[in-house]
Design a protein around this motif. Sequence first.
Motif: not given
Length: 343
Positions: A276-301
Amino acid sequence: MPFLLKRLLLISIAYCLLPVAFAQDLHFSQFFNTPLTTNPANTGFIPDADYRIGAHYRSQWSSILTAPYKTTSIYGDAQILRNKFENGWMGVGGVVLSDIAGTGSLRSTKVYGSVAYHQMLGDASLLSAGFNLGWVNKRIDLSKLTFPSQFNGKFFDGSITANYPNFVATNVSYFDMQAGLNYAYFPDENTYINAGYSIHHVNRPTETFFSSNGDSSRIAMRHIGFVNAILKPNDRVIINPNAYYTMQAKASELVVGLNANYNLSEAGEKQLIAGVYYRVGDAVIPMVGFEIKNIRFTFSYDATTSALKNFNNLQGASEFNVTKKGFYSEYNGDTRKVLCPKF
């Protein structure tokens, strides 16, 4: 609040924000997954691999704009000449960005080539310097905009021929340049700390659809600083805290947070990612992802926390990233030092 009034307020707020957004560079919440646009010194700075390729997509303000902002990035970089320098190497790479913003389809296309040099300082630190040079094109479709000359006293009438005041071009191109420095410190196999600073638009190119007006038509330099760490408390978990700050003209942005990888396999080939990340004064940004065999997928909102949340129902922006890392086959037996904790 009546639906029509609410809709008018949404449109008013969005268009008040548009000039500010147009004046600023493209940006991603997952700044740590767009290394070449964050700092050109990141080119070939790949602690746990020899090369990487990635793609990134961001969609912003789809809940309040009929034409949301959409940004796409594709990049790749690699380490080269590792046997030509004593305790050092070169990095080369490139990135292509495409952005569409607003009802006028303001389109931006950017193509950059990057070069960096990385030098070990003893056994526990690394200094990097890099720059990139690119070509930028921006264009706008005036037929999709409305102008005061099309107002008939009651509403805007698209059938009325528009008067395009002050426009001298709808398509502009220029060259652009960035430069940056990185420093990494890795005292043991479970600890890695990295910080960097870069200046974008070093040459301050001119960008305008109107008659050039001296410095007011030139892009302001953008300064970016970041610091991150990769910490391995045990064989199952790696923690990655990040902080990012950028400033351009009178606008600034600070993002802080962390994500963690959890090992699902003996060799670390499968990992769960959450943060989870926070852009100060603007947004909270949760992130989830998965990595398999050196390929990483991440999604944030981006969940809006500013006053705009009362109108967009917390719906800010969504981002998706996919990154592939790998090793050169000819270096399979290489025993070079790995520069970050590994499972």
